[in-house]
Write a protein that holds these residues in place. Structure first.
Motif, PDB file in Angstrom:
ATOM      1  N   LYS A  58     -13.058 -27.039 -20.500  1.00 25.82           N
ATOM      2  CA  LYS A  58     -13.467 -25.678 -20.837  1.00 25.82           C
ATOM      3  C   LYS A  58     -14.626 -25.685 -21.820  1.00 25.82           C
ATOM      4  O   LYS A  58     -15.582 -24.895 -21.692  1.00 25.82           O
ATOM      5  CB  LYS A  58     -12.276 -24.914 -21.421  1.00 25.82           C
ATOM      6  N   GLU A  59     -14.568 -26.575 -22.794  1.00 31.10           N
ATOM      7  CA  GLU A  59     -15.654 -26.675 -23.775  1.00 31.10           C
ATOM      8  C   GLU A  59     -16.978 -27.029 -23.111  1.00 31.10           C
ATOM      9  O   GLU A  59     -18.042 -26.580 -23.561  1.00 31.10           O
ATOM     10  CB  GLU A  59     -15.307 -27.742 -24.826  1.00 31.10           C
ATOM     11  N   GLU A  60     -16.918 -27.809 -22.039  1.00 34.47           N
ATOM     12  CA  GLU A  60     -18.133 -28.240 -21.348  1.00 34.47           C
ATOM     13  C   GLU A  60     -18.522 -27.299 -20.197  1.00 34.47           C
ATOM     14  O   GLU A  60     -19.482 -27.567 -19.483  1.00 34.47           O
ATOM     15  CB  GLU A  60     -17.949 -29.658 -20.797  1.00 34.47           C
ATOM     16  N   GLY A  61     -17.766 -26.219 -20.003  1.00 33.90           N
ATOM     17  CA  GLY A  61     -18.081 -25.287 -18.921  1.00 33.90           C
ATOM     18  C   GLY A  61     -17.779 -25.857 -17.548  1.00 33.90           C
ATOM     19  O   GLY A  61     -18.484 -25.549 -16.580  1.00 33.90           O
ATOM     20  N   ILE A  62     -16.749 -26.673 -17.465  1.00 35.51           N
ATOM     21  CA  ILE A  62     -16.385 -27.330 -16.207  1.00 35.51           C
ATOM     22  C   ILE A  62     -15.098 -26.717 -15.662  1.00 35.51           C
ATOM     23  O   ILE A  62     -14.105 -26.592 -16.386  1.00 35.51           O
ATOM     24  CB  ILE A  62     -16.207 -28.847 -16.420  1.00 35.51           C
ATOM     25  N   GLU A  63     -15.129 -26.336 -14.398  1.00 36.98           N
ATOM     26  CA  GLU A  63     -13.992 -25.705 -13.728  1.00 36.98           C
ATOM     27  C   GLU A  63     -13.072 -26.779 -13.143  1.00 36.98           C
ATOM     28  O   GLU A  63     -13.488 -27.583 -12.315  1.00 36.98           O
ATOM     29  CB  GLU A  63     -14.502 -24.812 -12.597  1.00 36.98           C
ATOM     30  N   PRO A  64     -11.785 -26.805 -13.535  1.00 39.95           N
ATOM     31  CA  PRO A  64     -10.864 -27.773 -12.938  1.00 39.95           C
ATOM     32  C   PRO A  64     -10.370 -27.323 -11.566  1.00 39.95           C
ATOM     33  O   PRO A  64     -10.246 -26.118 -11.297  1.00 39.95           O
ATOM     34  CB  PRO A  64      -9.712 -27.823 -13.945  1.00 39.95           C
ATOM     35  N   ASN A  65     -10.116 -28.289 -10.720  1.00 43.60           N
ATOM     36  CA  ASN A  65      -9.511 -28.048  -9.406  1.00 43.60           C
ATOM     37  C   ASN A  65      -8.379 -29.072  -9.286  1.00 43.60           C
ATOM     38  O   ASN A  65      -8.625 -30.279  -9.297  1.00 43.60           O
ATOM     39  CB  ASN A  65     -10.545 -28.229  -8.295  1.00 43.60           C
ATOM     40  N   ALA A  66      -7.139 -28.603  -9.203  1.00 45.59           N
ATOM     41  CA  ALA A  66      -5.980 -29.481  -9.339  1.00 45.59           C
ATOM     42  C   ALA A  66      -5.271 -29.696  -8.009  1.00 45.59           C
ATOM     43  O   ALA A  66      -5.109 -28.770  -7.218  1.00 45.59           O
ATOM     44  CB  ALA A  66      -5.000 -28.910 -10.356  1.00 45.59           C
ATOM     45  N   THR A  67      -4.814 -30.926  -7.788  1.00 46.64           N
ATOM     46  CA  THR A  67      -4.025 -31.273  -6.611  1.00 46.64           C
ATOM     47  C   THR A  67      -2.608 -31.609  -7.052  1.00 46.64           C
ATOM     48  O   THR A  67      -2.406 -32.412  -7.966  1.00 46.64           O
ATOM     49  CB  THR A  67      -4.633 -32.486  -5.878  1.00 46.64           C
ATOM     50  N   LEU A  68      -1.628 -31.012  -6.385  1.00 47.42           N
ATOM     51  CA  LEU A  68      -0.229 -31.208  -6.742  1.00 47.42           C
ATOM     52  C   LEU A  68       0.338 -32.513  -6.188  1.00 47.42           C
ATOM     53  O   LEU A  68       1.244 -33.095  -6.778  1.00 47.42           O
ATOM     54  CB  LEU A  68       0.609 -30.030  -6.230  1.00 47.42           C
ATOM     55  N   HIS A  69      -0.169 -32.948  -5.046  1.00 42.83           N
ATOM     56  CA  HIS A  69       0.358 -34.170  -4.418  1.00 42.83           C
ATOM     57  C   HIS A  69      -0.810 -34.930  -3.806  1.00 42.83           C
ATOM     58  O   HIS A  69      -1.222 -34.646  -2.688  1.00 42.83           O
ATOM     59  CB  HIS A  69       1.393 -33.820  -3.356  1.00 42.83           C
ATOM     60  N   HIS A  70      -1.341 -35.882  -4.554  1.00 40.22           N
ATOM     61  CA  HIS A  70      -2.451 -36.703  -4.070  1.00 40.22           C
ATOM     62  C   HIS A  70      -1.890 -38.067  -3.677  1.00 40.22           C
ATOM     63  O   HIS A  70      -2.094 -39.067  -4.370  1.00 40.22           O
ATOM     64  CB  HIS A  70      -3.533 -36.844  -5.137  1.00 40.22           C
ATOM     65  N   PHE A  71      -1.130 -38.091  -2.597  1.00 39.85           N
ATOM     66  CA  PHE A  71      -0.458 -39.288  -2.055  1.00 39.85           C
ATOM     67  C   PHE A  71       0.765 -39.722  -2.859  1.00 39.85           C
ATOM     68  O   PHE A  71       1.597 -40.465  -2.351  1.00 39.85           O
ATOM     69  CB  PHE A  71      -1.398 -40.493  -1.956  1.00 39.85           C
TER      70      PHE A  71
END
Length: 398
Positions: free
Chosen positions: A133-146
């Motif tokens: 957030k401090e760097e202005g970066i949007e997270p995109n999260a995966t619940l099950h990555h294998f």
């Protein structure tokens, strides 16, 4: 053992036409970012994958066989370790011009034992999200990555339909913990890839070979779990503000070789296109109908999502290349193509084709993974240029 792959992000606009993305409000056209699986990048002792790589191939229950990884470095000895070096990695992403960062929320780190939440792991993820957030970066999260906790694997994982509710509980817990900080969520990463490599070739957990019937059940249960998790998340107070998607490995298989041997390769390629490639998931995304066919026995499973098309706010395309295979299954490339270190060629046309196909789903598209294995860096700039041209071409053709 596994490389971190960079990704290029496309913009999203919710179905109601209102833009909820703070990055886009600043005038950005793309989400441009990097992508990691936290386990592939940092490991975790409580994961089913850690247990798996400590076993032998081809039969993990036996004491003899060969190591499941090769190369100088592996997660048991050395890794990039974003878990402990996240500040450096996020700073590097910012320096590279990124405004997005895809990462997995590792179930085994948050819930190492069933019903036990590791508050230190929760705090570490919050520290990462604060830094983004401090760097202005949007997270995109995966619940099950294998990956999932070993205790879930011990219960039968996705081989058992009754375990779907356990995954839904995990999805609800993750969005409860981080939903006020993460808008974009993927339920699963590459379910067809995990199915094919885990139950047909034995290269991924649980290491089963030619378990074709069980493979179909696993994939069906994951797609069921996606729908159930989506619906459960949307019923929560913050659910309507979250964007929940699914990430698919878009790959096609092309046969090559002399006439008769090419026919043999073509038979294998047709099954890989169906099981692993785009065909099965494409049908399901368009109709909500899942059908599972296996050689000789024909159709074995069928399931229809009651609501028609499956629920999904966005669709993730993981694209690297198309595979050229011989009759003895050796990876190949056509004349004039450049082979990468992971034995697939640079093939930008396939990215354009995958985007045109995903367009039929009528929802925002993200290229959640792409990249190249290139130790020498001799072909990386060429690959990026060609693949970005493919993205540009897809935009010009709407």
């Amino acid at each position: 053992m596994v490389q971190t792959r960079s990704s290029i992000r496309e913009p999203t606009t919710p179905a109601d036409g209102h833009d909820s993305n703070h990055v886009q409000e600043k005038g950005e056209v793309f989400h441009k970012g990097v992508a990691i699986s936290m386990w592939q990048n940092s490991g975790d002792d409580d994961s089913n994958w850690t247990n798996f790589i400590r076993s032998k191939y081809p039969f993990k229950s036996l004491p003899f066989g060969v190591k499941r990884y090769s190369g100088k470095y592996n997660l048991e000895q050395s890794c990039p370790d974003t878990w402990n070096r996240y500040e450096e990695d996020i700073a590097l992403a910012k320096k590279a011009g990124c405004n997005a960062f895809r990462l997995s929320i590792e179930w085994s780190r948050i819930e190492p034992q069933r019903g036990t939440i590791d508050q230190a792991a929760v705090a570490r993820y919050n520290e990462m999200l604060d830094r983004m957030k401090e760097e202005g970066i949007e997270p995109n999260a995966t619940l099950h990555h294998f990956t999932h906790p070993q205790w879930f694997d011990d219960l039968g994982g996705f081989e058992n339909q009754e375990n779907i509710s356990i995954f839904v509980g995990w999805a609800l817990k993750a969005t409860e913990l981080f939903g006020n900080r993460i808008t974009y969520w993927a339920t699963f990463n590459e379910p067809t890839c995990a199915m094919f490599l885990g139950w047909i070739t034995g290269m991924h957990p649980p290491g089963k070979v030619l378990s074709c019937i069980t493979a179909g059940k696993v994939l069906m249960h994951k797609l069921m779990a996606h729908c159930a998790a989506y619906e459960a998340i949307k019923r929560t107070p913050m659910g309507p503000s979250l964007q929940v998607g699914l990430v698919h490995h878009h790959i096609t298989f092309l046969a090559t070789g002399p006439r008769f041997l090419k026919a043999l390769a073509g038979y294998a390629a047709s099954w890989m296109n169906y099981w692993w490639g785009y065909e099965l998931v494409h049908q399901w995304m368009l109709t909500g109908k899942f059908t599972w066919h296996i050689p000789v026995l024909g159709q074995w499973l069928e399931w229809q999502y009651p609501g028609g098309r499956p629920p999904c706010d966005w669709f993730g395309v993981n694209y690297y290349s198309r595979a050229v295979v011989t009759w003895y299954m050796k990876p190949w490339c056509l004349p004039g193509e450049t082979m990468t270190d992971m034995y697939y060629p640079i093939y930008a046309d396939g990215l354009y084709e995958s985007l045109m196909q995903a367009k039929q789903y009528n929802m925002p598209i993200y290229i959640t993974e792409t990249g190249i294995a290139d130790r020498s860096d001799a072909n990386r700039a060429y690959m990026i240029d060609k693949y970005m041209q493919a993205v540009s071409c897809s935009l010009h053709t709407n």
